[in-house]
Design a protein around this motif. Structure first.
Motif, PDB file in Angstrom:
ATOM      1  N   GLU A   1      18.174  21.662  17.443  1.00  0.00           N
ATOM      2  CA  GLU A   1      18.196  20.420  16.671  1.00  0.00           C
ATOM      3  C   GLU A   1      17.838  20.645  15.209  1.00  0.00           C
ATOM      4  OE1 GLU A   1      19.270  17.432  17.555  1.00  0.00           O
ATOM      5  OE2 GLU A   1      19.872  18.240  19.497  1.00  0.00           O
ATOM      6  N   ALA A   2      16.998  21.638  14.933  1.00  0.00           N
ATOM      7  CA  ALA A   2      16.638  21.930  13.547  1.00  0.00           C
ATOM      8  C   ALA A   2      17.769  22.613  12.801  1.00  0.00           C
ATOM      9  CB  ALA A   2      15.383  22.806  13.516  1.00  0.00           C
ATOM     10  N   ALA A   3      18.481  23.486  13.486  1.00  0.00           N
ATOM     11  CA  ALA A   3      19.541  24.251  12.825  1.00  0.00           C
ATOM     12  C   ALA A   3      20.862  23.506  12.756  1.00  0.00           C
ATOM     13  CB  ALA A   3      19.741  25.584  13.555  1.00  0.00           C
ATOM     14  N   LEU A   4      21.165  22.727  13.804  1.00  0.00           N
ATOM     15  CA  LEU A   4      22.504  22.140  13.902  1.00  0.00           C
ATOM     16  C   LEU A   4      22.513  20.641  14.201  1.00  0.00           C
ATOM     17  CD1 LEU A   4      24.104  24.936  16.127  1.00  0.00           C
ATOM     18  CD2 LEU A   4      24.440  24.634  13.670  1.00  0.00           C
TER      19      LEU A   4
ATOM     20  N   TYR B   1      16.178  18.586   7.334  1.00  0.00           N
ATOM     21  CA  TYR B   1      14.729  18.469   7.139  1.00  0.00           C
ATOM     22  C   TYR B   1      14.088  19.855   7.151  1.00  0.00           C
ATOM     23  CZ  TYR B   1      15.590  13.577   8.343  1.00  0.00           C
ATOM     24  OH  TYR B   1      16.071  12.289   8.374  1.00  0.00           O
ATOM     25  N   SER B   2      12.990  19.980   6.404  1.00  0.00           N
ATOM     26  CA  SER B   2      12.311  21.277   6.311  1.00  0.00           C
ATOM     27  C   SER B   2      11.453  21.575   7.528  1.00  0.00           C
ATOM     28  CB  SER B   2      11.425  21.317   5.054  1.00  0.00           C
ATOM     29  OG  SER B   2      12.212  21.242   3.890  1.00  0.00           O
ATOM     30  N   ARG B   3      10.703  20.575   8.001  1.00  0.00           N
ATOM     31  CA  ARG B   3       9.760  20.780   9.101  1.00  0.00           C
ATOM     32  C   ARG B   3      10.167  19.861  10.258  1.00  0.00           C
ATOM     33  NH1 ARG B   3       7.459  20.774   4.312  1.00  0.00           N
ATOM     34  NH2 ARG B   3       7.325  18.508   4.373  1.00  0.00           N
ATOM     35  N   VAL B   4      10.645  20.467  11.327  1.00  0.00           N
ATOM     36  CA  VAL B   4      11.179  19.727  12.465  1.00  0.00           C
ATOM     37  C   VAL B   4      10.337  20.026  13.701  1.00  0.00           C
ATOM     38  CG1 VAL B   4      13.176  19.339  13.951  1.00  0.00           C
ATOM     39  CG2 VAL B   4      13.510  19.848  11.511  1.00  0.00           C
TER      40      VAL B   4
ATOM     41  N   GLY C   1      14.460  25.813   9.373  1.00  0.00           N
ATOM     42  CA  GLY C   1      15.458  26.262  10.328  1.00  0.00           C
ATOM     43  C   GLY C   1      15.052  27.436  11.191  1.00  0.00           C
ATOM     44  N   LYS C   2      13.793  27.885  11.074  1.00  0.00           N
ATOM     45  CA  LYS C   2      13.311  29.013  11.867  1.00  0.00           C
ATOM     46  C   LYS C   2      12.154  28.559  12.752  1.00  0.00           C
ATOM     47  CE  LYS C   2      15.876  32.322  10.031  1.00  0.00           C
ATOM     48  NZ  LYS C   2      16.803  33.154  10.816  1.00  0.00           N
ATOM     49  N   LEU C   3      12.133  29.086  13.978  1.00  0.00           N
ATOM     50  CA  LEU C   3      11.044  28.759  14.887  1.00  0.00           C
ATOM     51  C   LEU C   3       9.735  29.361  14.408  1.00  0.00           C
ATOM     52  CD1 LEU C   3      12.501  29.254  18.478  1.00  0.00           C
ATOM     53  CD2 LEU C   3      11.439  27.168  17.592  1.00  0.00           C
ATOM     54  N   TYR C   4       8.679  28.553  14.469  1.00  0.00           N
ATOM     55  CA  TYR C   4       7.336  29.088  14.291  1.00  0.00           C
ATOM     56  C   TYR C   4       6.772  29.324  15.685  1.00  0.00           C
ATOM     57  CZ  TYR C   4       2.408  29.553  13.379  1.00  0.00           C
ATOM     58  OH  TYR C   4       1.125  30.032  13.362  1.00  0.00           O
TER      59      TYR C   4
ATOM     60  N   LEU D   1      20.174  34.153  14.519  1.00  0.00           N
ATOM     61  CA  LEU D   1      19.747  33.263  13.450  1.00  0.00           C
ATOM     62  C   LEU D   1      18.234  33.107  13.443  1.00  0.00           C
ATOM     63  CD1 LEU D   1      22.414  30.419  13.465  1.00  0.00           C
ATOM     64  CD2 LEU D   1      22.341  32.525  12.130  1.00  0.00           C
ATOM     65  N   ASP D   2      17.587  33.468  14.537  1.00  0.00           N
ATOM     66  CA  ASP D   2      16.140  33.394  14.601  1.00  0.00           C
ATOM     67  C   ASP D   2      15.655  34.718  15.169  1.00  0.00           C
ATOM     68  OD1 ASP D   2      13.347  32.423  15.675  1.00  0.00           O
ATOM     69  OD2 ASP D   2      14.123  30.849  14.361  1.00  0.00           O
TER      70      ASP D   2
END
Length: 308
Positions: free
Chosen positions: A112-115, A121-124, A141-144, A300-301
């Motif tokens: 949902e954050a990437a696509l 949004y920056s922080r999802v 767009g990257k998992l923390y 991508l991650d």
């Protein structure tokens, strides 16, 4: 081609995406639950089937329930045969290619954050309210993930003592071994349990919803209690991660009454001056997990892939 596999307690879904991450094909099969060798053989067989269909070796990403440690060991899974195994590492050896792996809730958040609805949004913060409860945080767009790959496991944080006292809630035993975890109240399973305790009769989440829409007093009381608990849980996540948007998935995200009441229920547990993030339902719905898995495999991650 990019393959995503979403591993569930009863079904495995494999989806094939092209280089633009557009869905090309998908299918399901029953999950081998008791035998690890049979489970691994089933995955390898389906990936080889996908290779033949595509005429090439696709990348592989897996989403599954449970905690995946930094070394790839799966723990606390609802699939007994996977516990204490390095699933991605072992599959990479079988396939002779790199395999990426992630918790299903984190894959949902990544998709949902990437696509999806969070892509601008920056922080999802992605949150699933289904049979269980969990989430994931994506930044740019990257998992923390955190040091132990546990970021997003809020379902196993303790429910607010203030809410427990206010509603005189029982403290439920959680499958993780702790008592009073958020998941035991705000998941679909937890909501059904609350309804049974409050109404004093048998019933599940579906029966609760039917009763609520018929204005049954016990169903209404259950709803009020549930929303107060859920609001406190959401407020805690906002204070911890301060997201721009919260994306909701899982069966309870499809209940209009819950979505309508969620902002006010959450605001009630925040101090003055704290603004709510946007709440939105996932764009890809139940397909977000498998799409997120494909994103992991696509690279991508980074950081949770295991090479052959």
């Amino acid at each position: 081609m990019y393959y995503g596999l979403d591993i569930g307690g009863t079904k495995i879904e494999l989806a094939i995406f092209d280089t633009q991450l557009q869905l090309q094909d998908k299918w399901r099969l029953s999950t081998p639950r008791q035998d690890y060798a049979a489970f691994m053989a089933a995955l390898a067989e389906q990936i080889e089937k996908a290779d033949k269909l595509c005429g090439e070796r696709g990348t592989v990403g897996i989403a599954l329930p449970g905690v995946i440690k930094a070394d790839g060991t799966v723990i606390s899974s609802n699939l007994p045969c996977l516990n204490q195994h390095r699933v991605a590492h072992d599959l990479a050896q079988l396939l002779d290619r790199t395999v990426a792996i992630g918790n299903d809730c984190r894959c949902f958040a990544l998709s949902e954050a990437a696509l999806g609805v969070g892509k601008d949004y920056s922080r999802v913060l992605g949150i699933i309210l289904g049979t269980g409860t969990g989430g994931g945080l994506c930044i740019e767009g990257k998992l923390y993930l955190g040091a132990n790959r546990l970021a997003g496991e809020f379902g196993h944080q303790a429910v607010s003592a203030r809410v427990v006292q206010k509603h005189r809630l029982a403290l439920y035993q959680c499958g993780c071994g702790l008592v009073g975890c958020c998941e035991t109240y705000v998941s679909g399973t937890g909501l059904g349990r609350l309804y049974r305790d409050i109404a004093g009769q048998n019933g599940d989440t579906f029966e609760w919803l039917c009763a609520l829409r018929q204005q049954d007093p016990m169903a209404i009381l259950t709803f009020t209690t549930y929303m107060d608990v859920l609001g406190s849980v959401m407020a805690s996540q906002i204070l911890a991660t301060d997201p721009d948007i919260i994306v909701l998935g899982g069966g309870l995200s499809e209940v209009d009454e819950i979505l309508a009441a969620l902002p006010a229920a959450t605001q009630a547990h925040l101090f003055d001056g704290v603004s709510l993030p946007q709440f939105k339902v996932a764009e890809f719905g139940s397909a977000s997990g498998v799409r997120g898995a494909a994103l992991l495999g696509h690279g991508l991650d980074a950081g949770i892939s295991y090479e052959a």
